[in-house]
Enzyme design. Structure first.
Site, short mmCIF file in Angstrom:
data_model
loop_
_atom_site.label_atom_id
_atom_site.label_comp_id
_atom_site.label_asym_id
_atom_site.label_seq_id
_atom_site.Cartn_x
_atom_site.Cartn_y
_atom_site.Cartn_z
N HIS A 139 44.99 41.19 39.73
CA HIS A 139 43.68 41.63 40.27
C HIS A 139 43.36 43.28 39.76
O HIS A 139 43.25 44.11 40.48
CB HIS A 139 43.25 41.57 41.71
CG HIS A 139 42.11 41.72 42.06
ND1 HIS A 139 41.68 40.68 43.20
CD2 HIS A 139 40.68 42.40 41.83
CE1 HIS A 139 40.31 40.96 43.40
NE2 HIS A 139 39.78 42.05 42.50
N GLU A 149 45.81 36.05 47.16
CA GLU A 149 46.59 37.31 46.63
C GLU A 149 47.08 38.19 47.40
O GLU A 149 46.83 38.15 48.67
CB GLU A 149 45.25 38.04 46.07
CG GLU A 149 44.61 37.47 44.60
CD GLU A 149 43.46 38.17 44.27
OE1 GLU A 149 43.15 39.44 44.68
OE2 GLU A 149 42.86 37.72 43.49
N ARG A 165 36.36 35.85 40.52
CA ARG A 165 37.16 35.55 41.87
C ARG A 165 38.14 34.33 41.66
O ARG A 165 37.84 33.60 41.00
CB ARG A 165 36.11 35.29 42.74
CG ARG A 165 35.33 36.41 43.21
CD ARG A 165 35.94 37.30 44.25
NE ARG A 165 35.38 38.59 44.74
CZ ARG A 165 35.43 39.82 44.10
NH1 ARG A 165 36.30 40.04 43.22
NH2 ARG A 165 34.85 41.09 44.53
C1 MLT Z 1 35.49 44.12 43.44
O1 MLT Z 1 34.81 43.15 43.78
O2 MLT Z 1 34.55 45.12 42.90
C2 MLT Z 1 36.99 44.36 43.07
O3 MLT Z 1 37.53 43.02 43.33
C3 MLT Z 1 37.60 45.29 43.91
C4 MLT Z 1 38.80 45.61 43.90
O4 MLT Z 1 39.44 45.67 42.90
O5 MLT Z 1 39.55 45.51 44.87
#
Ligand code: MLT
Length: 327
Positions: free
Chosen positions: A285, A264, A235
């Site tokens: 991400h 983001e 994160r």
């Molecule tokens: C997650 O928390 O599993 C991911 O960040 C989800 C995502 O890629 O949007």
């Protein structure tokens, strides 16, 4: 008690299988891969449930606009883009898909550790620029190096198993995992203050909560070996970005691979400077962005929603973050 969910708004690019499963049980859905904040506020009042990945912020305004919402599904692991407190107060349940992305996040992490060690990204960019610069890209083996894993949950322990197979020594910190459990995935449990001086690489897999915010900061970085490499597929917010930039500039941090950012997409000049730094690999991400993970999360969330309408239809357990059936 069963929930009366007839219509679901699915945003942020969740797999099409989510809609298909819902449809098979008479629940209609609208899938909008990319939605602006304003459009989300306009659309959400029409639906009984909302499914998001990480791009959309389900904040107080969205929850208030969604007067008919009974449940918000997070198609992923954490719920930090959902205001769970307001959801709970409004009687809106929050569910997620806690393990569905784990292997994909793990594989991206391993990929970034290896890419950092062998300068794969700058070497490929140099070739595309028509150059042939072998001497500039001499790397280091990961074999025999120490990998510190902060957070030994679903993702962290899969990383441990795989990077141990590359010959890395795995040390880890997680207050909820015992030394005996660590041994089952080849990791040695350590306290945080013991970790820093040992690590050649540090990878972050904790949730973003008050106690983990800015986990990596000037104080922790100065206790590390000079040239330590940092990987964050967890994160944004786990790393104090100003301190990371200073440490990159001084050489205290020898490389960083970042998939997540405090904001983001990033627009803050400081974050943009980190992304541009020559020792940094940045990706947008992508931890959960694989076909397989998106099929799994789509299925897990859809099956939970169906179970709320028709209890017992699927074996998928309800992954409740705030109570769904609270009345
Ligand atoms: C997650 O928390 O599993 C991911 O960040 C989800 C995502 O890629 O949007």
């Amino acid at each position: 008690m069963v929930l009366d969910i007839k219509s679901v708004l699915i945003v942020d690019g969740v797999g099409a299988n989510c809609s298909e499963i819902l449809k098979a049980h008479g629940i209609s859905s609208t899938n909008i891969a990319k939605i602006s904040k304003d459009d989300l506020l306009k659309e959400v009042p029409k639906y009984d449930a909302l499914v998001v990945r990480s791009a959309s912020q389900v904040n107080k305004a969205v929850l208030e606009a969604g007067a008919n919402l009974k449940v918000v599904g997070r198609a992923g692991a954490g719920v930090d883009n959902i205001d769970v407190k307001t959801a709970g107060e409004r009687g809106v349940g929050v569910i997620n898909a806690p393990g569905a992305n784990a292997l994909s996040a793990c594989e991206l992490t391993c990929n970034l550790i290896l890419s950092l060690s062998r300068h794969v990204v700058p070497a490929a960019a140099s070739m595309k620029a028509g150059k042939w610069e072998r001497a500039n890209f001499t790397g280091t083996e990961v074999n025999g190096k120490t990998l510190a894993i902060l957070g030994l949950g679903r993702v962290g322990r899969e990383v441990a198993i795989r990077m141990n197979a590359f010959g890395m020594k795995i040390i880890g910190f997680d207050p909820f995992v015992s030394a005996e459990q660590c041994a089952t995935f080849h990791a040695t449990k350590m306290e945080l203050d013991e970790i820093w001086p040992h690590a050649d690489y540090i990878t972050l897999h904790t949730p973003l909560i008050e106690s983990t915010k800015n986990f990596i900061n000037a104080n922790t970085l100065k206790q590390c070996k000079k040239g330590v490499k940092i990987v964050n597929v967890g994160r944004g917010g786990l790393i104090q970005e100003r301190d990371l930039l200073d440490a990159l500039q001084s050489g205290q941090v020898g490389g960083a691979a970042l998939d997540v950012f405090e904001q983001e997409p990033p627009t803050d000049p400081l974050t943009l400077e980190i992304i541009q730094h020559k020792a940094v690999i940045a990706t947008p991400h992508l931890g959960a962005s694989t076909k397989e993970a998106q099929v799994r999360v789509g299925q897990e969330i859809a099956e939970q929603l169906v179970n709320l309408v028709k209890p017992g239809t699927y074996n998928t357990p309800l992954a409740e973050v705030t109570r769904v059936l609270n009345k």
